[in-house]
Enzyme design. Sequence first.
Site, PDB file in Angstrom:
ATOM      1  N   CYS A   1     -12.406 -28.435   7.762  1.00 34.62           N
ATOM      2  CA  CYS A   1     -11.195 -27.694   7.425  1.00 34.62           C
ATOM      3  C   CYS A   1      -9.985 -28.629   7.438  1.00 34.62           C
ATOM      4  O   CYS A   1      -9.834 -29.444   8.349  1.00 34.62           O
ATOM      5  CB  CYS A   1     -10.981 -26.547   8.409  1.00 34.62           C
ATOM      6  SG  CYS A   1      -9.476 -25.590   8.122  1.00 34.62           S
TER       7      CYS A   1
ATOM      8  N   GLN B   1     -11.599   7.245  -5.078  1.00 30.95           N
ATOM      9  CA  GLN B   1     -12.125   7.790  -3.827  1.00 30.95           C
ATOM     10  C   GLN B   1     -13.470   8.466  -4.108  1.00 30.95           C
ATOM     11  O   GLN B   1     -14.121   8.147  -5.087  1.00 30.95           O
ATOM     12  CB  GLN B   1     -11.108   8.743  -3.198  1.00 30.95           C
ATOM     13  CG  GLN B   1      -9.858   8.065  -2.643  1.00 30.95           C
ATOM     14  CD  GLN B   1     -10.131   7.270  -1.369  1.00 30.95           C
ATOM     15  OE1 GLN B   1     -11.188   7.397  -0.734  1.00 30.95           O
ATOM     16  NE2 GLN B   1      -9.173   6.424  -0.981  1.00 30.95           N
TER      17      GLN B   1
ATOM     18  N   GLY C   1      -1.485   5.867   2.144  1.00 28.36           N
ATOM     19  CA  GLY C   1      -2.616   6.784   2.265  1.00 28.36           C
ATOM     20  C   GLY C   1      -3.527   6.448   3.430  1.00 28.36           C
ATOM     21  O   GLY C   1      -3.924   7.331   4.200  1.00 28.36           O
TER      22      GLY C   1
ATOM     23  N   HIS D   1      -5.394 -20.804  11.332  1.00 32.78           N
ATOM     24  CA  HIS D   1      -6.691 -21.340  10.897  1.00 32.78           C
ATOM     25  C   HIS D   1      -7.483 -20.306  10.099  1.00 32.78           C
ATOM     26  O   HIS D   1      -8.026 -20.616   9.034  1.00 32.78           O
ATOM     27  CB  HIS D   1      -7.530 -21.803  12.079  1.00 32.78           C
ATOM     28  CG  HIS D   1      -8.955 -22.055  11.683  1.00 32.78           C
ATOM     29  ND1 HIS D   1      -9.350 -23.173  10.986  1.00 32.78           N
ATOM     30  CD2 HIS D   1     -10.078 -21.280  11.816  1.00 32.78           C
ATOM     31  CE1 HIS D   1     -10.642 -23.103  10.719  1.00 32.78           C
ATOM     32  NE2 HIS D   1     -11.105 -21.958  11.206  1.00 32.78           N
TER      33      HIS D   1
ATOM     34  N   CYS E   1      -6.763 -27.556   7.538  1.00 32.51           N
ATOM     35  CA  CYS E   1      -5.553 -26.879   7.990  1.00 32.51           C
ATOM     36  C   CYS E   1      -4.904 -27.669   9.124  1.00 32.51           C
ATOM     37  O   CYS E   1      -5.524 -28.506   9.768  1.00 32.51           O
ATOM     38  CB  CYS E   1      -5.845 -25.444   8.425  1.00 32.51           C
ATOM     39  SG  CYS E   1      -6.542 -25.260  10.091  1.00 32.51           S
TER      40      CYS E   1
ATOM     41  N   ASP F   1      -2.912   8.101  -2.135  1.00 26.02           N
ATOM     42  CA  ASP F   1      -4.243   8.706  -2.147  1.00 26.02           C
ATOM     43  C   ASP F   1      -4.551   9.324  -0.804  1.00 26.02           C
ATOM     44  O   ASP F   1      -3.864   9.077   0.183  1.00 26.02           O
ATOM     45  CB  ASP F   1      -5.304   7.663  -2.494  1.00 26.02           C
ATOM     46  CG  ASP F   1      -5.403   6.571  -1.425  1.00 26.02           C
ATOM     47  OD1 ASP F   1      -4.353   6.168  -0.885  1.00 26.02           O
ATOM     48  OD2 ASP F   1      -6.521   6.123  -1.116  1.00 26.02           O
TER      49      ASP F   1
ATOM     50  N   GLY G   1     -11.191   3.990   0.414  1.00 24.01           N
ATOM     51  CA  GLY G   1     -12.010   4.870   1.236  1.00 24.01           C
ATOM     52  C   GLY G   1     -13.274   4.242   1.767  1.00 24.01           C
ATOM     53  O   GLY G   1     -14.198   4.959   2.182  1.00 24.01           O
TER      54      GLY G   1
ATOM     55  N   ASP H   1      -8.517  -7.205   0.339  1.00 24.63           N
ATOM     56  CA  ASP H   1      -7.568  -7.387   1.443  1.00 24.63           C
ATOM     57  C   ASP H   1      -8.245  -6.914   2.726  1.00 24.63           C
ATOM     58  O   ASP H   1      -9.129  -6.059   2.689  1.00 24.63           O
ATOM     59  CB  ASP H   1      -6.286  -6.594   1.217  1.00 24.63           C
ATOM     60  CG  ASP H   1      -6.458  -5.118   1.561  1.00 24.63           C
ATOM     61  OD1 ASP H   1      -5.900  -4.684   2.576  1.00 24.63           O
ATOM     62  OD2 ASP H   1      -7.165  -4.401   0.814  1.00 24.63           O
TER      63      ASP H   1
ATOM     64  N   ASP I   1       0.853  -1.185   0.000  1.00 28.79           N
ATOM     65  CA  ASP I   1       0.000   0.000   0.000  1.00 28.79           C
ATOM     66  C   ASP I   1       0.891   1.237   0.000  1.00 28.79           C
ATOM     67  O   ASP I   1       2.058   1.186   0.388  1.00 28.79           O
ATOM     68  CB  ASP I   1      -0.920  -0.014   1.212  1.00 28.79           C
ATOM     69  CG  ASP I   1      -2.121   0.900   1.043  1.00 28.79           C
ATOM     70  OD1 ASP I   1      -2.238   1.525  -0.035  1.00 28.79           O
ATOM     71  OD2 ASP I   1      -2.932   1.011   1.977  1.00 28.79           O
ATOM     72  N   SER I   2       0.324   2.350  -0.409  1.00 30.10           N
ATOM     73  CA  SER I   2       1.105   3.576  -0.566  1.00 30.10           C
ATOM     74  C   SER I   2       1.304   4.328   0.734  1.00 30.10           C
ATOM     75  O   SER I   2       2.176   5.185   0.827  1.00 30.10           O
ATOM     76  CB  SER I   2       0.401   4.494  -1.567  1.00 30.10           C
ATOM     77  OG  SER I   2      -0.875   4.875  -1.060  1.00 30.10           O
TER      78      SER I   2
ATOM     79  N   CYS J   1      -6.724 -27.544  12.632  1.00 35.49           N
ATOM     80  CA  CYS J   1      -7.903 -28.401  12.768  1.00 35.49           C
ATOM     81  C   CYS J   1      -7.522 -29.883  12.762  1.00 35.49           C
ATOM     82  O   CYS J   1      -8.223 -30.712  13.349  1.00 35.49           O
ATOM     83  CB  CYS J   1      -8.891 -28.108  11.644  1.00 35.49           C
ATOM     84  SG  CYS J   1      -9.656 -26.470  11.766  1.00 35.49           S
TER      85      CYS J   1
END
Length: 328
Positions: A254, A139, A13, A285, A256, A64, A166, A216, A10-11, A259
Amino acid sequence: MSWERAILTDSGGYQVFSLSDLRKVREEGVEFRSHLDGALHFLSPETATAAQIALGADVIMAFDECTEFPAGREHARQSMEMTARWAERCKRYFEEHGQEVPWQDVSRFKFHVSSGETNSGNVKRETRNDFQALFGIVQGGMFADLRRESAERTVEIGFPGYAIGGLSVGEPRTLTREMVEATLPHLPQDQPRYLMGVGTPDEIVEYAALGIDMMDCVLPTRAARHGLLYTSEGKLAIKNARFAQDAGPLDPRCGCRVCARYSRAYLRHLYSSNETLAGVLNTIHNLAFYLDTMRQVRQSIKLGHLEALLSEVRSHSLNSSAQGEDPA
């Protein structure tokens, strides 16, 4: 970092936005004080882009101004216009200095967007920096017409991918969706569309169904630290006393390693005892569950069954709400 998969940076912002009491925003950039030692720093579109080029990330973001919620229309417009001007500066700097990455090789990450693309397997290989991608950010606050204008202006500048920023800054989730729906028609369908800061597993499926390709969120790790776990049966608060003698796996569906090895009772014991291992195992998990959710999304898109998956995820979400499994 020896990370053989995609890296997105990320920048700054949003991070500057989170330091609202310690920052001064002007056309040149943002001056802010460290929340750790009070040291004064300055971040501009050029320095933010330079830092990300130096990191050699596959996807880097334009600098931004993240508009707070609530914000008046005039402030949202001024913020959106500054973001557009900063985007132009970021692109210009990237085009002039993109080859200055200090590493001999950086990674290439090949995108397969959902629209008209059946191959959803992402491919990564070593190459030169010709394929480091700078994404623009839309934005506009919580105003649909400003979002549309921001999207059109950002597309006019021209980027290989576009983010919707935003959002998830305190507004109701219904308003988040409204802004996403107002923005998406104005972004190219044949380029990655990235929704920043979202979301829960059901939101991931919901926005993928709308045409979002990337998302994200800190939620899976933050929730894990607070003992909130995502499962195929819905959300689960591991601190609840009903798990004290539960020898079953956290999520029977699951695969993983958490689990496969640890019981709900043991995970509750770790969390109740404030053991550091609790946050580690919970995080493993939750991340595995999120990755599984994305695999299901890609498979459902291939098979044309995304609406069925969305209905299933929504039912699990309602089941969790009925049981009161919300974050502490």
